[in-house]
Scaffold this motif. Structure first.
Motif, PDB file in Angstrom:
ATOM      1  N   MET A   1       0.056   1.140  -2.345  1.00  0.00           N
ATOM      2  CA  MET A   1       0.960   0.913  -1.225  1.00  0.00           C
ATOM      3  C   MET A   1       0.439   1.661  -0.001  1.00  0.00           C
ATOM      4  O   MET A   1       0.175   2.859  -0.079  1.00  0.00           O
ATOM      5  N   PHE A   2       0.285   0.969   1.090  1.00  0.00           N
ATOM      6  CA  PHE A   2      -0.153   1.572   2.353  1.00  0.00           C
ATOM      7  C   PHE A   2      -1.495   2.291   2.210  1.00  0.00           C
ATOM      8  O   PHE A   2      -1.731   3.319   2.826  1.00  0.00           O
ATOM      9  N   GLY A   3      -2.363   1.791   1.340  1.00  0.00           N
ATOM     10  CA  GLY A   3      -3.658   2.425   1.134  1.00  0.00           C
ATOM     11  C   GLY A   3      -3.608   3.623   0.216  1.00  0.00           C
ATOM     12  O   GLY A   3      -4.629   4.233  -0.085  1.00  0.00           O
ATOM     13  N   GLU A   4      -2.441   3.990  -0.256  1.00  0.00           N
ATOM     14  CA  GLU A   4      -2.262   5.108  -1.183  1.00  0.00           C
ATOM     15  C   GLU A   4      -1.506   4.559  -2.393  1.00  0.00           C
ATOM     16  O   GLU A   4      -1.566   3.369  -2.654  1.00  0.00           O
ATOM     17  N   TYR A   5      -0.777   5.402  -3.108  1.00  0.00           N
ATOM     18  CA  TYR A   5      -0.087   4.944  -4.318  1.00  0.00           C
ATOM     19  C   TYR A   5       1.354   5.427  -4.358  1.00  0.00           C
ATOM     20  O   TYR A   5       1.652   6.540  -3.953  1.00  0.00           O
ATOM     21  N   CYS A   6       2.204   4.562  -4.883  1.00  0.00           N
ATOM     22  CA  CYS A   6       3.591   4.911  -5.155  1.00  0.00           C
ATOM     23  C   CYS A   6       3.723   5.075  -6.664  1.00  0.00           C
ATOM     24  O   CYS A   6       3.179   4.281  -7.430  1.00  0.00           O
ATOM     25  N   VAL A   7       4.430   6.104  -7.086  1.00  0.00           N
ATOM     26  CA  VAL A   7       4.666   6.375  -8.501  1.00  0.00           C
ATOM     27  C   VAL A   7       6.103   5.980  -8.811  1.00  0.00           C
ATOM     28  O   VAL A   7       7.033   6.431  -8.141  1.00  0.00           O
ATOM     29  N   TYR A   8       6.260   5.129  -9.816  1.00  0.00           N
ATOM     30  CA  TYR A   8       7.579   4.654 -10.231  1.00  0.00           C
ATOM     31  C   TYR A   8       7.900   5.195 -11.613  1.00  0.00           C
ATOM     32  O   TYR A   8       7.019   5.301 -12.469  1.00  0.00           O
ATOM     33  N   LEU A   9       9.152   5.501 -11.823  1.00  0.00           N
ATOM     34  CA  LEU A   9       9.649   5.879 -13.134  1.00  0.00           C
ATOM     35  C   LEU A   9      10.939   5.096 -13.340  1.00  0.00           C
ATOM     36  O   LEU A   9      11.853   5.190 -12.513  1.00  0.00           O
ATOM     37  N   ASP A  10      10.980   4.291 -14.367  1.00  0.00           N
ATOM     38  CA  ASP A  10      12.133   3.414 -14.618  1.00  0.00           C
ATOM     39  C   ASP A  10      12.409   2.514 -13.420  1.00  0.00           C
ATOM     40  O   ASP A  10      13.556   2.317 -13.019  1.00  0.00           O
ATOM     41  N   ASP A  11      11.350   1.997 -12.811  1.00  0.00           N
ATOM     42  CA  ASP A  11      11.399   1.114 -11.643  1.00  0.00           C
ATOM     43  C   ASP A  11      11.983   1.771 -10.397  1.00  0.00           C
ATOM     44  O   ASP A  11      12.334   1.099  -9.440  1.00  0.00           O
ATOM     45  N   LYS A  12      12.086   3.088 -10.387  1.00  0.00           N
ATOM     46  CA  LYS A  12      12.543   3.823  -9.214  1.00  0.00           C
ATOM     47  C   LYS A  12      11.324   4.489  -8.572  1.00  0.00           C
ATOM     48  O   LYS A  12      10.572   5.177  -9.258  1.00  0.00           O
ATOM     49  N   PRO A  13      11.122   4.307  -7.269  1.00  0.00           N
ATOM     50  CA  PRO A  13      10.007   5.010  -6.617  1.00  0.00           C
ATOM     51  C   PRO A  13      10.336   6.496  -6.510  1.00  0.00           C
ATOM     52  O   PRO A  13      11.246   6.885  -5.794  1.00  0.00           O
ATOM     53  N   VAL A  14       9.620   7.329  -7.272  1.00  0.00           N
ATOM     54  CA  VAL A  14       9.937   8.751  -7.322  1.00  0.00           C
ATOM     55  C   VAL A  14       8.958   9.607  -6.537  1.00  0.00           C
ATOM     56  O   VAL A  14       9.287  10.744  -6.175  1.00  0.00           O
ATOM     57  N   ALA A  15       7.751   9.084  -6.270  1.00  0.00           N
ATOM     58  CA  ALA A  15       6.744   9.914  -5.603  1.00  0.00           C
ATOM     59  C   ALA A  15       5.662   9.043  -4.985  1.00  0.00           C
ATOM     60  O   ALA A  15       5.526   7.858  -5.312  1.00  0.00           O
ATOM     61  N   PHE A  16       4.885   9.668  -4.115  1.00  0.00           N
ATOM     62  CA  PHE A  16       3.729   9.031  -3.498  1.00  0.00           C
ATOM     63  C   PHE A  16       2.522   9.933  -3.669  1.00  0.00           C
ATOM     64  O   PHE A  16       2.648  11.157  -3.578  1.00  0.00           O
ATOM     65  N   VAL A  17       1.376   9.345  -3.931  1.00  0.00           N
ATOM     66  CA  VAL A  17       0.123  10.091  -3.985  1.00  0.00           C
ATOM     67  C   VAL A  17      -0.648   9.701  -2.735  1.00  0.00           C
ATOM     68  O   VAL A  17      -1.042   8.544  -2.576  1.00  0.00           O
ATOM     69  N   CYS A  18      -0.814  10.656  -1.830  1.00  0.00           N
ATOM     70  CA  CYS A  18      -1.487  10.423  -0.554  1.00  0.00           C
ATOM     71  C   CYS A  18      -2.456  11.573  -0.298  1.00  0.00           C
ATOM     72  O   CYS A  18      -2.058  12.746  -0.404  1.00  0.00           O
ATOM     73  N   ASP A  19      -3.686  11.239   0.030  1.00  0.00           N
ATOM     74  CA  ASP A  19      -4.705  12.257   0.313  1.00  0.00           C
ATOM     75  C   ASP A  19      -4.768  13.309  -0.794  1.00  0.00           C
ATOM     76  O   ASP A  19      -4.856  14.511  -0.526  1.00  0.00           O
ATOM     77  N   ASP A  20      -4.700  12.848  -2.038  1.00  0.00           N
ATOM     78  CA  ASP A  20      -4.806  13.714  -3.223  1.00  0.00           C
ATOM     79  C   ASP A  20      -3.689  14.748  -3.324  1.00  0.00           C
ATOM     80  O   ASP A  20      -3.861  15.799  -3.931  1.00  0.00           O
ATOM     81  N   LEU A  21      -2.549  14.465  -2.737  1.00  0.00           N
ATOM     82  CA  LEU A  21      -1.365  15.313  -2.851  1.00  0.00           C
ATOM     83  C   LEU A  21      -0.223  14.463  -3.389  1.00  0.00           C
ATOM     84  O   LEU A  21      -0.168  13.252  -3.154  1.00  0.00           O
ATOM     85  N   LEU A  22       0.696  15.083  -4.097  1.00  0.00           N
ATOM     86  CA  LEU A  22       1.845  14.383  -4.650  1.00  0.00           C
ATOM     87  C   LEU A  22       3.079  14.737  -3.831  1.00  0.00           C
ATOM     88  O   LEU A  22       3.427  15.916  -3.684  1.00  0.00           O
ATOM     89  N   TYR A  23       3.720  13.725  -3.292  1.00  0.00           N
ATOM     90  CA  TYR A  23       4.935  13.892  -2.500  1.00  0.00           C
ATOM     91  C   TYR A  23       6.092  13.302  -3.301  1.00  0.00           C
ATOM     92  O   TYR A  23       6.167  12.092  -3.496  1.00  0.00           O
TER      93      TYR A  23
END
Length: 112
Positions: A20-42
């Motif tokens: 997503m947006f050139g980075e990654y979204c992390v989903y748990l149980d189909d809920k977006p819980v975090a984003f991985v951007c520039d090697d950091l977890l938000y």
């Protein structure tokens, strides 16, 4: 770095990622819980997540983004804590909304 994070999270039920947006979204149980951007977890901010991250560290993955809990790769080695953080965040978030087509069908507007 995404693969390292996924290795740390292991076989966490309901875990998936999506580019997503050139980075990654992390989903748990189909809920977006975090984003991985520039090697950091938000991680999405929730009271449950803040309680697990004392003191909370805040960051933004782009200038106008809302602040998220920032987890640097140094903390990714804390496997159980990381898993607990994402599970607590998912539990605190509302259930995902059905796609628009499913909502219309449920209201009887879009008969197949």
């Amino acid at each position: 770095m995404l693969q390292l994070l996924l290795d740390q999270l292991g076989e966490l039920p309901g875990l998936r990622t999506r580019r997503m947006f050139g980075e990654y979204c992390v989903y748990l149980d189909d809920k977006p819980v975090a984003f991985v951007c520039d090697d950091l977890l938000y991680v999405k901010p929730t009271p449950a997540g803040e309680a697990l991250m004392q003191p909370p560290v805040w960051g933004r993955f782009y200038d106008k983004a809302k602040p998220h809990l920032l987890v640097s790769p140094e903390r990714w080695d804390e496997r159980e804590w990381l898993r607990t953080l994402l599970q607590a965040t998912a539990a605190a978030l509302p259930a995902p909304r059905a796609p628009a087509t499913q909502r219309r069908r449920a209201r009887g507007r879009d008969q197949p």
